[in-house]
Scaffold this active site. Structure first.
Site, PDB file in Angstrom:
ATOM      1  CE  LYS A  89     -32.072   7.792 -51.818  1.00 13.90           C
ATOM      2  NZ  LYS A  89     -31.323   8.589 -50.292  1.00 13.90           N
ATOM      3  CD  GLU A 111     -29.770   1.045 -56.974  1.00 14.56           C
ATOM      4  OE1 GLU A 111     -30.284   0.440 -57.861  1.00 14.56           O
ATOM      5  OE2 GLU A 111     -29.363   2.735 -56.883  1.00 14.56           O
ATOM      6  CB  SER A 377     -32.635  16.081 -49.287  1.00 16.63           C
ATOM      7  OG  SER A 377     -32.222  15.808 -48.535  1.00 16.63           O
TER       8      SER A 377
HETATM    9  C1  LIG Z   1     -29.924  10.228 -50.527  1.00 10.59           C
HETATM   10  C2  LIG Z   1     -30.495  10.976 -49.999  1.00 10.59           C
HETATM   11  C3  LIG Z   1     -29.440  12.134 -50.560  1.00 10.59           C
HETATM   12  C4  LIG Z   1     -28.661  11.859 -52.300  1.00 10.59           C
HETATM   13  O1  LIG Z   1     -29.785  11.391 -52.797  1.00 10.59           O
HETATM   14  P1  LIG Z   1     -29.900  12.459 -54.233  1.00 10.59           P
HETATM   15  O2  LIG Z   1     -30.064  11.514 -55.588  1.00 10.59           O
HETATM   16  O3  LIG Z   1     -28.795  13.185 -55.139  1.00 10.59           O
HETATM   17  O4  LIG Z   1     -31.058  13.452 -53.826  1.00 10.59           O
HETATM   18  C5  LIG Z   1     -30.627  13.762 -49.805  1.00 10.59           C
HETATM   19  N1  LIG Z   1     -30.807  14.031 -49.601  1.00 10.59           N
HETATM   20  C6  LIG Z   1     -31.268  12.501 -48.544  1.00 10.59           C
HETATM   21  C7  LIG Z   1     -31.607  12.736 -47.281  1.00 10.59           C
HETATM   22  C8  LIG Z   1     -31.246  11.260 -48.943  1.00 10.59           C
HETATM   23  O5  LIG Z   1     -30.875  10.443 -48.099  1.00 10.59           O
END
Ligand SMILES: *Cc1c(COP(=O)(O)O)cnc(C)c1O
Length: 393
Positions: A89, A111, A377
């Site tokens: 993020k 948000e 992610s």
């Molecule tokens: C917020 C988050 C997501 C989901 O958000 P996307 O906008 O779909 O990427 C996925 N993985 C992690 C680790 C997150 O913090």
């Protein structure tokens, strides 16, 4: 045909800017300048330098040997979990704060649902010395106490959204109201590839560093710059958009999107938006949206707070409808066991969102020589409470 946004802000039938009149000047200001400003050499230089020295990029593309042996294919993990703040993020919040600075804004609003985007925003505001106000549903403030504490430590003010279901959707409404009332000095940092044009494209561009790095890294390791399969989990869709970005118009890459099926797609407790969703408008964009027959937004459910969103970004709605991407979904149980498997086989504790992407390995077969990249992610520290409760550790 291209799967990127067109000049009107659409991905096929999806996208656009469906906003109240009073928000028009803010969004229009952004739309006019976002490509120009982010293409300037001085912008790119500052962005790249912060990604390198502050975030810790490039993140490794790690060959997961034991996981590959188990599934009899070649699996690489793109390690976004190693970014500062623990997930992808921050790539986006760094980009947007640099843009805000160039637009002469000194007050930032955001948000947040689970709090991850709120933390990433509070982080970059501290870095740049900007005022930060994060809107969060009253219920989420109670559920996500550690992230609320992090935001406060970083100097942000957390404002409770007390209307409606007191969760993410209500926090977003409050943020929009704030922006309408403060159009001159305030920039709104949206946390995923959602919202009115140009947000989905702007956020995708900031996250596209993920696939830009994968290209270079695969060329080095495999002698070609693309994988056979690119897998990512989809909440709003920003980590997936970043991982797919440079492969969208390359048909040799099979794109796989994993959504959260919660307790089962048809259980009534799910967040499998593309399968269950119908065309509708949420937060300023036309997309696929979980809704009742009379158009009321359905409350989504997933064990993972970051995938618990009733819509999906317009890029992904188009990838689904055009069949460019293969959409699958993983239940809570499938994700939790895939997450634990990564811990045991590779010594990496993934975020529960990410565990959904890993569950794809059990859903379909891959060939022995296939190169499979999974976008890791985020890391699982924030989810320890959930893991403990689920597995009874
Ligand atoms: C917020 C988050 C997501 C989901 O958000 P996307 O906008 O779909 O990427 C996925 N993985 C992690 C680790 C997150 O913090």
């Amino acid at each position: 045909m291209s799967y990127q946004v067109n000049e009107k802000g659409y991905y096929g039938d999806f996208g656009g800017a469906y906003i109240p009149e009073m928000l028009y000047p803010n969004v229009e200001e952004l739309r006019k300048v976002y490509v120009e400003i982010t293409s300037e050499d001085s912008f790119k230089k500052e962005f790249d330098q912060l990604l390198k020295e502050y975030v810790g990029r490039p993140t490794p593309l790690y060959f997961a040997k034991r996981l590959s042996e188990k599934y009899n294919t070649k699996i690489y993990l793109k390690r976004e979990d190693l970014c500062h703040t623990g997930a992808h993020k921050v790539n986006n919040t760094i980009g947007q704060i640099l843009l805000a600075k160039r637009l002469g804004k000194n007050r930032i609003i955001a948000e947040t649902g689970a709090g991850q985007h709120g933390v990433a925003t509070a982080t970059v505001c501290a870095l740049m010395g900007m005022q930060c106000i994060v809107y969060m549903g009253e219920i989420d403030i109670k559920r996500q106490a550690p992230n609320v504490a992090r935001m406060k430590m970083l100097g942000a003010e957390v404002r409770a959204a007390k209307s409606g279901s007191k969760t993410l959707k209500d926090a977003t409404n409050e943020a929009i109201r704030d922006w309408i009332n403060n159009p001159v000095d305030t920039h709104y940092i949206i946390g995923s590839v959602v919202g009115p044009h140009p947000y989905p494209d702007m956020v995708a561009r900031f996250q596209s560093v993920i696939s830009a790095e994968i290209k270079t890294q695969l060329l080095e390791k495999e002698g070609r710059d693309y994988p056979d399969h690119m897998i990512a989990c989809v909440g709003g869709g920003s980590n997936a958009a970043g991982a797919y970005y440079h492969y969208l118009d390359r048909p040799e890459v099979n794109i796989i999107a994993v959504e959260a099926a919660g307790k089962g797609i048809h259980s009534g407790e799910s967040a499998a938006t593309s399968v269950l969703g119908k065309e509708g408008i949420i937060h300023g964009s036309k997309t696929l949206l979980m809704q009742s027959k009379d158009g009321q937004i359905t409350e989504p459910y997933s064990i993972s707070a970051g995938l618990d969103y009733p819509g999906v970004g317009p890029m992904h709605a188009n990838l689904y409808r055009s069949k460019r991407a293969e959409f699958i979904s993983a239940t809570d149980d499938e994700a939790m066991s895939a997450g634990l498997e990564l811990c045991k086989l590779e010594g990496i504790i993934p975020a529960i969102e990410t565990s959904h992407a890993l569950a794809a390995l059990d859903h379909r077969a891959f060939s022995k020589d296939d190169v499979v990249v999974i976008n890791l992610s985020g890391r699982g520290d924030k989810d320890l409470g959930n893991y403990i409760e689920y597995f009874n550790f």
